[in-house]
Design a protein around this motif. Structure first.
Motif, PDB file in Angstrom:
ATOM      1  N   ALA A  96      15.196 -20.466 -68.541  1.00  0.00           N
ATOM      2  CA  ALA A  96      15.946 -21.701 -67.999  1.00  0.00           C
ATOM      3  C   ALA A  96      17.091 -21.966 -69.067  1.00  0.00           C
ATOM      4  O   ALA A  96      16.965 -21.800 -70.272  1.00  0.00           O
ATOM      5  CB  ALA A  96      15.082 -22.816 -67.709  1.00  0.00           C
ATOM      6  N   ASN A  97      18.261 -22.373 -68.530  1.00  0.00           N
ATOM      7  CA  ASN A  97      19.503 -22.614 -69.454  1.00  0.00           C
ATOM      8  C   ASN A  97      20.090 -23.910 -69.006  1.00  0.00           C
ATOM      9  O   ASN A  97      20.027 -24.232 -67.942  1.00  0.00           O
ATOM     10  CB  ASN A  97      20.500 -21.578 -69.103  1.00  0.00           C
ATOM     11  N   LEU A  98      20.889 -24.515 -69.990  1.00  0.00           N
ATOM     12  CA  LEU A  98      21.723 -25.496 -69.946  1.00  0.00           C
ATOM     13  C   LEU A  98      23.052 -25.075 -70.280  1.00  0.00           C
ATOM     14  O   LEU A  98      23.100 -24.482 -71.298  1.00  0.00           O
ATOM     15  CB  LEU A  98      21.240 -26.733 -70.419  1.00  0.00           C
ATOM     16  N   ASP A 104      38.485 -23.790 -70.464  1.00  0.00           N
ATOM     17  CA  ASP A 104      38.044 -22.845 -69.327  1.00  0.00           C
ATOM     18  C   ASP A 104      36.893 -21.997 -69.469  1.00  0.00           C
ATOM     19  O   ASP A 104      36.685 -21.235 -68.544  1.00  0.00           O
ATOM     20  CB  ASP A 104      39.584 -22.133 -69.167  1.00  0.00           C
ATOM     21  N   PHE A 105      36.220 -22.198 -70.167  1.00  0.00           N
ATOM     22  CA  PHE A 105      34.935 -21.486 -70.800  1.00  0.00           C
ATOM     23  C   PHE A 105      33.558 -22.117 -70.390  1.00  0.00           C
ATOM     24  O   PHE A 105      33.650 -23.369 -70.605  1.00  0.00           O
ATOM     25  CB  PHE A 105      35.002 -21.149 -71.839  1.00  0.00           C
ATOM     26  N   VAL A 106      32.644 -21.710 -69.879  1.00  0.00           N
ATOM     27  CA  VAL A 106      31.355 -21.945 -69.800  1.00  0.00           C
ATOM     28  C   VAL A 106      30.669 -21.698 -71.019  1.00  0.00           C
ATOM     29  O   VAL A 106      30.708 -20.772 -71.575  1.00  0.00           O
ATOM     30  CB  VAL A 106      30.546 -21.456 -68.734  1.00  0.00           C
ATOM     31  N   VAL A 107      29.911 -22.717 -71.664  1.00  0.00           N
ATOM     32  CA  VAL A 107      29.174 -22.545 -73.121  1.00  0.00           C
ATOM     33  C   VAL A 107      27.769 -22.892 -72.562  1.00  0.00           C
ATOM     34  O   VAL A 107      27.295 -24.030 -72.113  1.00  0.00           O
ATOM     35  CB  VAL A 107      29.615 -23.339 -74.145  1.00  0.00           C
ATOM     36  N   VAL A 124      22.396 -18.910 -76.970  1.00  0.00           N
ATOM     37  CA  VAL A 124      23.112 -20.236 -77.046  1.00  0.00           C
ATOM     38  C   VAL A 124      24.179 -20.043 -77.961  1.00  0.00           C
ATOM     39  O   VAL A 124      24.377 -19.615 -79.114  1.00  0.00           O
ATOM     40  CB  VAL A 124      21.931 -21.462 -77.780  1.00  0.00           C
ATOM     41  N   GLY A 125      25.421 -20.842 -77.453  1.00  0.00           N
ATOM     42  CA  GLY A 125      26.529 -20.895 -78.088  1.00  0.00           C
ATOM     43  C   GLY A 125      27.445 -19.816 -77.349  1.00  0.00           C
ATOM     44  O   GLY A 125      28.647 -19.755 -77.682  1.00  0.00           O
ATOM     45  N   ARG A 126      26.917 -19.022 -76.611  1.00  0.00           N
ATOM     46  CA  ARG A 126      27.628 -17.939 -75.884  1.00  0.00           C
ATOM     47  C   ARG A 126      28.626 -18.655 -74.923  1.00  0.00           C
ATOM     48  O   ARG A 126      28.367 -19.597 -74.151  1.00  0.00           O
ATOM     49  CB  ARG A 126      26.695 -16.869 -75.206  1.00  0.00           C
TER      50      ARG A 126
END
Length: 244
Positions: A96-98, A104-107, A124-126
């Motif tokens: 599971a992720n948050l 313009d990026f998803v983190v 995490v942090g990607r």
């Protein structure tokens, strides 16, 4: 009891964010309904504190002081999210992720891994482009500037399943709005499927929660049941964070 000046300053900051991070005074007035003079006074105070900056074209932009606050808030949200993500792992058996949208990026800001030996990891942090991920689709689905985001970032092909045209992506976002969840069916990584739903703050997608795993395992879960479980946990998390 609210303090009017604080409310108005926050209205200006939120309007700047909704305008993509920068706007002119007339745009802020149109979005907030505040008089020009009031906006000018608020901007001067925010400017002095570093929460906004003035660009060479005299437009205003969100300032660097917000980065410090945002980083601290993001770390706290990740801590608060952990038990909710753990619940999703318990329900689905998958990672599971948050994730949130930064520019313009998803983190990816938090994760609880699946207990299974074969499992998926999104470090995490990607930072990733939003078009090839379920979390990115959820975060852009309700935004009016999604096409502009895609024009800026491009739609690079990650796999043979990646959607690579703006028209097709906008159609995909329409489906996300209709069904209330987004899917990544091997669009970011071959053999990996993901489902995501929004974490809402007053109807706005503040973050996205997802579960991801090997395609055959995700596809074996009843899609409606998985979407329902995701929505329930995401709604509970949103209520805990925003008190709504």
């Amino acid at each position: 009891m609210s303090v009017q000046s604080v409310d108005r300053a926050l209205d200006v900051l939120e309007a700047l964010a909704e305008q993509g991070g920068q706007a002119g005074v007339s745009e802020l007035a149109a979005r907030t309904g505040l008089p020009y003079g009031t906006i000018h006074r608020l901007l001067q105070t925010l400017l002095a504190r570093g929460y906004v900056r003035q660009e060479s074209d005299r437009r205003y932009a969100l300032g660097g002081a917000l980065v410090r606050l945002g980083g601290a808030a993001e770390r706290m949200v990740a801590v608060w999210a952990e038990p909710y993500l753990a619940k999703l792992v318990e329900l689905s058996g998958e990672t599971a992720n948050l994730a949130v949208l930064e520019g313009d990026f998803v983190v990816y800001v938090a994760q609880v891994p699946s207990p299974r030996r074969l499992r998926m990891f999104a470090e995490v942090g990607r930072r990733v482009l939003p078009h090839s991920t379920a979390v990115g689709k959820v975060l852009l689905a309700e935004r009016g500037d999604a096409a502009a985001v895609f024009e800026r970032t491009g739609l690079p092909r990650r796999t043979d399943q990646t959607i690579t045209t703006v028209r097709a992506m906008l159609e995909e976002l329409g489906r996300v709005r209709t069904q209330g969840y987004a899917l990544d069916l091997g669009e970011e990584e071959n053999g990996v499927h993901c489902m995501a739903v929004p974490v809402l703050d007053g109807g706005r997608a503040f973050a996205a929660m997802s579960v991801s795993g090997p395609a055959e395992r995700i596809d074996a879960i009843d899609r409606d049941e998985l979407a329902g479980a995701l929505r329930k946990v995401a709604d509970d998390f949103g209520a805990a964070v925003f008190g709504s």
